[in-house]
Design a protein around this motif. Sequence first.
Motif, PDB file in Angstrom:
ATOM      1  N   GLY A 135       0.948  -1.214   0.056  1.00  0.00           N
ATOM      2  CA  GLY A 135      -0.165  -0.071  -0.189  1.00  0.00           C
ATOM      3  C   GLY A 135       0.889   1.273   0.016  1.00  0.00           C
ATOM      4  N   VAL A 136       1.800   1.213   0.793  1.00  0.00           N
ATOM      5  CA  VAL A 136       2.894   2.528   0.728  1.00  0.00           C
ATOM      6  C   VAL A 136       3.514   2.605  -0.486  1.00  0.00           C
ATOM      7  N   THR A 137       3.961   1.541  -1.134  1.00  0.00           N
ATOM      8  CA  THR A 137       4.565   1.549  -2.589  1.00  0.00           C
ATOM      9  C   THR A 137       3.629   2.120  -3.485  1.00  0.00           C
ATOM     10  N   LEU A 138       2.410   1.885  -3.417  1.00  0.00           N
ATOM     11  CA  LEU A 138       1.318   2.352  -4.428  1.00  0.00           C
ATOM     12  C   LEU A 138       1.011   3.862  -4.160  1.00  0.00           C
ATOM     13  N   LEU A 139       1.129   4.142  -3.009  1.00  0.00           N
ATOM     14  CA  LEU A 139       0.909   5.569  -2.643  1.00  0.00           C
ATOM     15  C   LEU A 139       2.187   6.587  -2.990  1.00  0.00           C
ATOM     16  N   VAL A 140       3.161   5.998  -3.060  1.00  0.00           N
ATOM     17  CA  VAL A 140       4.485   6.502  -3.608  1.00  0.00           C
ATOM     18  C   VAL A 140       4.436   6.792  -5.090  1.00  0.00           C
ATOM     19  N   VAL A 141       3.928   5.574  -5.510  1.00  0.00           N
ATOM     20  CA  VAL A 141       4.157   5.574  -7.150  1.00  0.00           C
ATOM     21  C   VAL A 141       3.154   6.586  -7.611  1.00  0.00           C
ATOM     22  N   LEU A 142       1.689   6.646  -6.881  1.00  0.00           N
ATOM     23  CA  LEU A 142       0.571   7.564  -7.216  1.00  0.00           C
ATOM     24  C   LEU A 142       1.115   9.082  -7.038  1.00  0.00           C
ATOM     25  N   ALA A 143       1.917   9.160  -5.936  1.00  0.00           N
ATOM     26  CA  ALA A 143       2.509  10.852  -5.708  1.00  0.00           C
ATOM     27  C   ALA A 143       3.402  11.085  -6.705  1.00  0.00           C
ATOM     28  N   LEU A 144       4.263  10.071  -7.109  1.00  0.00           N
ATOM     29  CA  LEU A 144       5.420  10.612  -8.306  1.00  0.00           C
ATOM     30  C   LEU A 144       4.453  10.643  -9.367  1.00  0.00           C
ATOM     31  N   ASP A 145       3.574   9.975  -9.920  1.00  0.00           N
ATOM     32  CA  ASP A 145       2.518  10.029 -11.203  1.00  0.00           C
ATOM     33  C   ASP A 145       2.245  11.531 -11.089  1.00  0.00           C
ATOM     34  N   VAL A 146       1.491  11.845 -10.039  1.00  0.00           N
ATOM     35  CA  VAL A 146       0.811  13.290  -9.956  1.00  0.00           C
ATOM     36  C   VAL A 146       1.781  14.509  -9.802  1.00  0.00           C
ATOM     37  N   LEU A 147       2.833  14.198  -9.013  1.00  0.00           N
ATOM     38  CA  LEU A 147       3.591  15.555  -8.903  1.00  0.00           C
ATOM     39  C   LEU A 147       4.942  15.508  -9.819  1.00  0.00           C
TER      40      LEU A 147
END
Length: 475
Positions: A450-462
Amino acid sequence: METTPAARQPHPTRAAAQDPDKLAQKFYFAAWRWHFYAGLYVVPFMIMLAVTGLMMMLITQFDGRDGEKIQLTTVTEQALPYDRQAAAALAAQPGDLAEWIGPKSETLATVFRIKTDEGQRLVALNQYTGEVLKVWDRRAGWYDWADNLHGSLLIGDTGDRLIEIAAGLGLLLVLTGLYIWWPRDNWRAALLPDFSARRRALWKSLHGVVGFWMSALLIVFLISGLSWTGIWGGKFVQAWSTFPAQKWDAVPLSDTTHAAHLNHGHTNDVPWALEQTPMPASGSEAGITGTAEGEPVTAETVIALGRALGMEGRFRLAYPGSDKGVWTINRDSMSSDSDDPFIDRTIHVDQYSGKILADVAYADYSWAGKSMAVGIPFHMGLMGTWNFVLNLVFCLSVIFISVSGIVMWVKRRPSGAARLAAPPVPADLPFWKGALLVGLFCALAFPLVGVTLLVVLALDVLLLSNLPVLKRALS
């Protein structure tokens, strides 16, 4: 690692979005994209885990880990008394006796584990003559190197966490792969490779069929492996499933857990269901009859007690580690003591009174403990020749589907393209809220994923949304 549909179709318009064929195509592209990105991270770990798993199984099968396969050249009718065997071991390797490991048969060596200032040493000797056959560092051979790489990448907790993420994403890889390859109208194509195909189509067929056949076994391996990890295993599943020491009525407990006292280094010697259970303590009136009244409580009498209680062949006796410590008789299939996990047993004996303080068998574990008691030796290929052969084929299959996924990606990727050439994003994906709920469930079930998916999502957005060059490279 990735699969492609037989023919690419243009993305459906919103007006045609309710067409079942169009919806299926969108889900296919979405699953393929998730499969691809998960594979980028997971495939190197899968290859490493399969190769090190093969190493450990082959070493265990043909050489053994704790001297259990050292053959004797001289066998007589009567073994030497225990104290003479122990004296011979200490003469060859001075230190403190820590564990006696009995032989599986009369033609195999007895092994003593001895604590020294430099670490743990093992001494194998002929129990009939007292001849010392071998002295070596425990957990310092090729098996132990492979085991440490398999569990922690040789870098401790950081490696454990990286592998835990890979195993969690590996489950996503299996589920999306099954969705992509599921036989919607042609079971033969799903179950049998098409050897008439050529080039990338042949790789795709082999990748899909091998992956389809081994998917259930891969899920078993991933979950049993995850149960050893530090976060999902140690903090969640194992903590909830640990054998409750309260079952030992009126038995005083120490501040030391089974894992802290009986495990050594990165290798686990204690049954999974007992690792976090506190050890009982010696020095009380608790317990039931163990060694015969009036007999001294020594290693020899406690070993005799173990045999009287049904411990046959190879089992272990761990010495008390302190003035409150206990003698521990243990037979565990995970440690290659037997190939039958249903006869695993751990018995603790008061070092002063000789009374049995605790006796834990397979039947006493929780459902999760029972699953792991079977799952771990199965995972390690220790449940007989059939298990070894099955795991050998499985490891080779993991390596093949990992390599074939890379080959398909290379063949599909445009020549000279400075980008990943990921599968296309489906337009107007339906039921995205349901997919989000599935993702949320996975994140809660496997926190590091879950933490990994959140980090990937943040990188995708930011980052990716604001850096076109990087976005194109990763597309």
